[in-house]
Design an enzyme around this catalytic site. Structure first.
Site, PDB file in Angstrom:
ATOM      1  N   SER A  20       0.834  -1.204   0.000  1.00 44.73           N
ATOM      2  CA  SER A  20       0.000   0.000   0.000  1.00 44.73           C
ATOM      3  C   SER A  20       0.874   1.261   0.000  1.00 44.73           C
ATOM      4  O   SER A  20       1.641   1.460  -0.936  1.00 44.73           O
ATOM      5  CB  SER A  20      -0.967  -0.073   1.184  1.00 44.73           C
ATOM      6  OG  SER A  20      -2.001   0.851   1.022  1.00 44.73           O
TER       7      SER A  20
ATOM      8  N   ASP B 179     -10.143  -5.802  -2.632  1.00 41.19           N
ATOM      9  CA  ASP B 179      -9.519  -4.737  -1.838  1.00 41.19           C
ATOM     10  C   ASP B 179     -10.427  -3.505  -1.878  1.00 41.19           C
ATOM     11  O   ASP B 179     -10.709  -2.975  -2.962  1.00 41.19           O
ATOM     12  CB  ASP B 179      -8.150  -4.421  -2.475  1.00 41.19           C
ATOM     13  CG  ASP B 179      -7.321  -3.451  -1.674  1.00 41.19           C
ATOM     14  OD1 ASP B 179      -7.906  -2.539  -1.060  1.00 41.19           O
ATOM     15  OD2 ASP B 179      -6.085  -3.583  -1.693  1.00 41.19           O
TER      16      ASP B 179
ATOM     17  N   HIS C  25      -7.290  -6.176   1.373  1.00 40.76           N
ATOM     18  CA  HIS C  25      -6.099  -5.354   1.598  1.00 40.76           C
ATOM     19  C   HIS C  25      -5.289  -5.839   2.812  1.00 40.76           C
ATOM     20  O   HIS C  25      -4.306  -5.227   3.172  1.00 40.76           O
ATOM     21  CB  HIS C  25      -6.561  -3.910   1.828  1.00 40.76           C
ATOM     22  CG  HIS C  25      -5.503  -2.864   1.621  1.00 40.76           C
ATOM     23  ND1 HIS C  25      -4.900  -2.623   0.411  1.00 40.76           N
ATOM     24  CD2 HIS C  25      -4.932  -1.971   2.485  1.00 40.76           C
ATOM     25  CE1 HIS C  25      -4.024  -1.640   0.530  1.00 40.76           C
ATOM     26  NE2 HIS C  25      -4.022  -1.241   1.784  1.00 40.76           N
TER      27      HIS C  25
HETATM   28  N1  GSH Z   1      -8.901   2.773   7.555  1.00 38.53           N
HETATM   29  C1  GSH Z   1      -7.933   1.756   7.742  1.00 38.53           C
HETATM   30  C2  GSH Z   1      -6.785   2.014   6.816  1.00 38.53           C
HETATM   31  C3  GSH Z   1      -5.487   1.527   7.259  1.00 38.53           C
HETATM   32  C4  GSH Z   1      -5.046   0.264   6.573  1.00 38.53           C
HETATM   33  O1  GSH Z   1      -5.804  -0.481   5.935  1.00 38.53           O
HETATM   34  N2  GSH Z   1      -3.777   0.017   6.730  1.00 38.53           N
HETATM   35  C5  GSH Z   1      -3.157  -1.096   6.085  1.00 38.53           C
HETATM   36  C6  GSH Z   1      -2.058  -0.555   5.213  1.00 38.53           C
HETATM   37  S1  GSH Z   1      -2.681   0.655   4.080  1.00 38.53           S
HETATM   38  C7  GSH Z   1      -2.565  -2.027   7.124  1.00 38.53           C
HETATM   39  O2  GSH Z   1      -1.635  -2.743   6.821  1.00 38.53           O
HETATM   40  N3  GSH Z   1      -3.104  -2.021   8.354  1.00 38.53           N
HETATM   41  C8  GSH Z   1      -2.549  -2.748   9.464  1.00 38.53           C
HETATM   42  C9  GSH Z   1      -2.770  -4.228   9.498  1.00 38.53           C
HETATM   43  O3  GSH Z   1      -3.618  -4.758   8.750  1.00 38.53           O
HETATM   44  O4  GSH Z   1      -2.067  -4.889  10.293  1.00 38.53           O
HETATM   45  C10 GSH Z   1      -7.547   1.724   9.213  1.00 38.53           C
HETATM   46  O5  GSH Z   1      -7.406   2.765   9.856  1.00 38.53           O
HETATM   47  O6  GSH Z   1      -7.331   0.613   9.720  1.00 38.53           O
END
Ligand code: GSH
EC number: 3.1.2.12
Length: 281
Positions: free
Chosen positions: A148, A226, A259
């Site tokens: 991302s 996603d 995602h």
């Molecule tokens: N709105 C979401 C967007 C953030 C998101 O999806 N982050 C991804 C990267 S863009 C991620 O890897 N989140 C942490 C995880 O899944 O461990 C949130 O705040 O959780």
């Protein structure tokens, strides 16, 4: 260069560690993780950088991507940096997509961000120098991947430093921050809304168009379930520029994957093999 060991644990015959150091570039304490494969006990090994996405720290990929088994087998060191400078003295924003946890792998030029938000220089220069002084890491063999916002970081760092990184790949990358809401917000705040000439320097599509094809195959995986696919990620923009400039790209659209790190863990082996091939031939 000094660092502190936060923890080290055995993993697939190697060591999964968490470390802390004072970053001169970012002006704050920073944490990062390093997986040392068993081969690092005998000789210097190649390094794979993994850059995480919005809201992440060095911990998300380390505990959720599941790279340790394959990194052990292939003899790759995997380094996961944090995604931004941090601390009470570092500027922040209430939104999840700005400030701490959202460094966008660029060197900010606007007030108040420019003092600390210099993740581009940190990932390109400061952290590699520290890692190769601390571990059995072969600085001449480095590759880069990310997810991302981290996919954006991997693509742009690679495209601007083609002699430094042997290969690049990405999971659900932001391929054109100048064209999506996450990127437009970050670039206008970190670089200035009126400085659009500078924005292209951090846009993988624009860099590819400006500088031409790199002599590698770029591997990208993108889940079709996603939620950010249509508004933020838009891999077709990258595909179009690759076709235009003759860039070799493998863009795999994965049915049923979102995602999350369940998606990343499902395809991480292919990415490690992709980088291992480039790092050992
Ligand atoms: N709105 C979401 C967007 C953030 C998101 O999806 N982050 C991804 C990267 S863009 C991620 O890897 N989140 C942490 C995880 O899944 O461990 C949130 O705040 O959780």
């Amino acid at each position: 260069m000094t660092f502190e060991i936060i923890s080290e644990a055995g993993s697939f015959g190697g060591i999964q560690g968490y470390y802390k150091h004072r970053s001169a570039v970012l002006g704050c304490d920073m944490r990062f993780s390093v997986y040392q494969p068993p081969a690092a006990q005998h000789h210097d090994v190649p390094i794979l950088w993994y850059l995480s996405g919005l809201t992440c720290t060095e911990d998300n990929a380390t505990v959720k991507a599941g790279f340790q088994r394959m990194a052990s087998e292939l003899g790759l060191m995997v380094v996961c940096p944090d995604t931004s400078p941090r601390g009470d003295d570092v500027p922040n924003d209430d939104a999840y997509d700005m400030g701490q946890g959202a460094g966008f792998y660029l060197d900010a030029t606007s007030i108040p961000w420019k003092k600390n938000f210099r993740m581009y220089s940190y990932i390109r220069d400061e952290l590699p120098a520290l890692v190769s002084s601390m571990f059995a890491a072969d600085e001449t063999r480095q590759s880069i991947t990310g997810h991302s916002m981290g996919g954006h970081g991997a693509l742009t760092l690679f495209l601007k430093n083609r002699n430094k990184f042997k290969s690049v790949s990405a999971f659900a990358p932001i391929v054109s921050p100048t064209s999506c809401p996450w990127g437009q917000k970050a670039l206008s705040k970190y670089l200035g809304a009126g400085n659009k000439d500078e924005w292209v320097d951090y846009d993988a599509c624009a860099l590819l168009e400006r500088d031409g094809a790199a002599n590698v195959n770029i591997l990208i995986d993108q889940g079709l379930a996603d939620p950010f696919l249509q508004d933020q990620l838009m891999p077709e923009l990258f595909e179009d520029v690759c076709a235009k400039v003759g860039q070799d790209v493998t863009l795999r659209r994965q049915e049923g994957y979102d995602h999350s790190y369940f998606f990343i863990a499902s395809f991480i082996e292919d990415h490690l093999r992709h980088h291992h091939k480039a790092l050992t031939t």
